[in-house]
Design a protein around this motif. Structure first.
Motif, short mmCIF file in Angstrom:
data_model
loop_
_atom_site.label_atom_id
_atom_site.label_comp_id
_atom_site.label_asym_id
_atom_site.label_seq_id
_atom_site.Cartn_x
_atom_site.Cartn_y
_atom_site.Cartn_z
N TYR A 9 0.83 -1.20 0.00
CA TYR A 9 0.00 0.00 0.00
C TYR A 9 0.87 1.26 0.00
O TYR A 9 0.62 2.20 -0.76
CB TYR A 9 -0.93 0.00 1.21
CG TYR A 9 -1.68 1.30 1.39
CD1 TYR A 9 -2.81 1.58 0.62
CD2 TYR A 9 -1.26 2.26 2.30
CE1 TYR A 9 -3.49 2.76 0.76
CE2 TYR A 9 -1.94 3.45 2.44
CZ TYR A 9 -3.06 3.70 1.68
OH TYR A 9 -3.72 4.88 1.82
N ASP A 10 1.90 1.28 0.85
CA ASP A 10 2.80 2.43 0.91
C ASP A 10 3.47 2.67 -0.44
O ASP A 10 3.56 3.81 -0.90
CB ASP A 10 3.88 2.23 1.98
CG ASP A 10 3.32 2.23 3.39
OD1 ASP A 10 2.30 2.88 3.63
OD2 ASP A 10 3.95 1.58 4.25
N GLU A 90 -0.90 12.69 2.88
CA GLU A 90 -1.61 11.44 2.61
C GLU A 90 -0.73 10.21 2.84
O GLU A 90 -1.25 9.14 3.12
CB GLU A 90 -2.13 11.43 1.17
CG GLU A 90 -3.12 12.54 0.87
CD GLU A 90 -4.34 12.49 1.78
OE1 GLU A 90 -4.85 11.38 2.06
OE2 GLU A 90 -4.77 13.57 2.22
N LEU A 91 0.57 10.37 2.68
CA LEU A 91 1.47 9.23 2.86
C LEU A 91 1.71 8.96 4.34
O LEU A 91 1.67 9.88 5.16
CB LEU A 91 2.80 9.50 2.16
CG LEU A 91 2.74 9.64 0.65
CD1 LEU A 91 4.09 10.09 0.10
CD2 LEU A 91 2.31 8.34 0.00
N ARG A 92 1.95 7.71 4.65
CA ARG A 92 2.30 7.36 6.02
C ARG A 92 3.69 7.91 6.34
O ARG A 92 4.51 8.11 5.47
CB ARG A 92 2.29 5.85 6.19
CG ARG A 92 0.91 5.26 6.05
CD ARG A 92 0.98 3.77 6.18
NE ARG A 92 -0.33 3.18 6.00
CZ ARG A 92 -0.53 1.89 5.86
NH1 ARG A 92 0.49 1.05 5.86
NH2 ARG A 92 -1.75 1.42 5.71
N GLU A 93 3.92 8.11 7.61
CA GLU A 93 5.19 8.69 8.06
C GLU A 93 6.39 7.88 7.57
O GLU A 93 7.41 8.44 7.18
CB GLU A 93 5.21 8.78 9.60
CG GLU A 93 6.42 9.45 10.17
CD GLU A 93 6.49 10.94 9.90
OE1 GLU A 93 7.61 11.46 9.82
OE2 GLU A 93 5.43 11.58 9.76
N ARG A 94 6.27 6.57 7.53
CA ARG A 94 7.40 5.74 7.12
C ARG A 94 7.75 5.88 5.65
O ARG A 94 8.82 5.50 5.21
CB ARG A 94 7.14 4.28 7.47
CG ARG A 94 5.97 3.68 6.72
CD ARG A 94 5.83 2.20 7.07
NE ARG A 94 4.54 1.71 6.68
CZ ARG A 94 3.66 1.16 7.50
NH1 ARG A 94 3.95 1.04 8.78
NH2 ARG A 94 2.51 0.73 7.06
N ALA A 95 6.83 6.45 4.85
CA ALA A 95 7.10 6.64 3.42
C ALA A 95 7.73 8.00 3.13
O ALA A 95 8.07 8.28 1.98
CB ALA A 95 5.80 6.48 2.62
N LEU A 96 7.89 8.83 4.14
CA LEU A 96 8.45 10.17 3.96
C LEU A 96 9.93 10.19 4.36
O LEU A 96 10.35 9.47 5.27
CB LEU A 96 7.70 11.19 4.84
CG LEU A 96 6.21 11.33 4.60
CD1 LEU A 96 5.61 12.29 5.62
CD2 LEU A 96 5.92 11.81 3.19
N ASP A 97 10.70 11.03 3.68
CA ASP A 97 12.08 11.22 4.11
C ASP A 97 12.11 12.28 5.22
O ASP A 97 11.08 12.83 5.59
CB ASP A 97 13.00 11.57 2.93
CG ASP A 97 12.61 12.87 2.23
OD1 ASP A 97 11.93 13.71 2.85
OD2 ASP A 97 12.99 13.04 1.06
#
Length: 183
Positions: A9-10, A90-97
């Motif tokens: 999903y991510d 919209e993205l989960r925190e783990r998908a962000l730099d």
């Protein structure tokens, strides 16, 4: 990116939010501001129609039809802003730099301050209206509080859309021929 493993999903959301096929809609600051202004206008229009639907005498079903029609451009404007911010909210925190995570924190903090002031203004307006009329205007209290809740919900999107930066120019476009060892 963090060391946490991204789910399917991510990864799909990351691909969707970084899809640049519609980049012309938000390529410049003016276009991003226009998208945010359109979103604000549509949100106010939909809110006004919903308030009219609940407060009007009779059954004004036309307001539901107009609201349904306005939801499509509202969703498009939401998508344009999400594309401009590359899915910052919209993205989960783990998908962000780290840079995106810090920007998300700044956006959320700023929007929280704005909606806190808006909520305080709404409370003061109701108190003043209640003081001059002798009692609180009960018919308008619920729609006003719902309006502030909606603004609290979409304010981070508006702030992120206004804070989004232009994409960096390609190196090929910046360098002129004959410069730095070119032809």
């Amino acid at each position: 990116m963090t060391t946490t493993r991204l789910t399917r999903y991510d990864r799909s959301m990351l691909r969707l939010m970084n899809d640049r096929r519609a980049a012309t809609w938000y390529a410049t600051a003016a276009r991003r501001r226009l998208a945010v202004a359109a979103h604000v206008t549509l949100t106010v229009a939909i809110g006004g129609l919903m308030t009219h639907f609940f407060l009007a005498e009779g059954e004004p079903l036309w307001t539901m039809a107009v609201t349904a029609v306005l939801l499509l451009p509202w969703m498009v404007a939401t998508g344009v802003i999400n594309g401009a911010t590359r899915g910052l909210l919209e993205l989960r925190e783990r998908a962000l730099d780290e840079r995106q995570s810090a920007e998300r924190s700044r956006v959320l903090a700023r929007s929280h301050r704005v909606t806190t002031l808006l909520l305080a203004a709404a409370a003061v307006a109701l108190l003043i209206a209640g003081g001059t009329a002798g009692d609180a205007p009960e018919a308008y209290a619920a729609p006003l509080l719902i309006a502030v809740l909606v603004v609290h919900w979409v304010m981070p999107l508006w702030v992120a859309g206004l804070r989004a930066q232009d994409e960096p120019a390609d190196d090929d476009d910046v360098l002129e021929p004959g410069v730095l060892g070119g032809c």
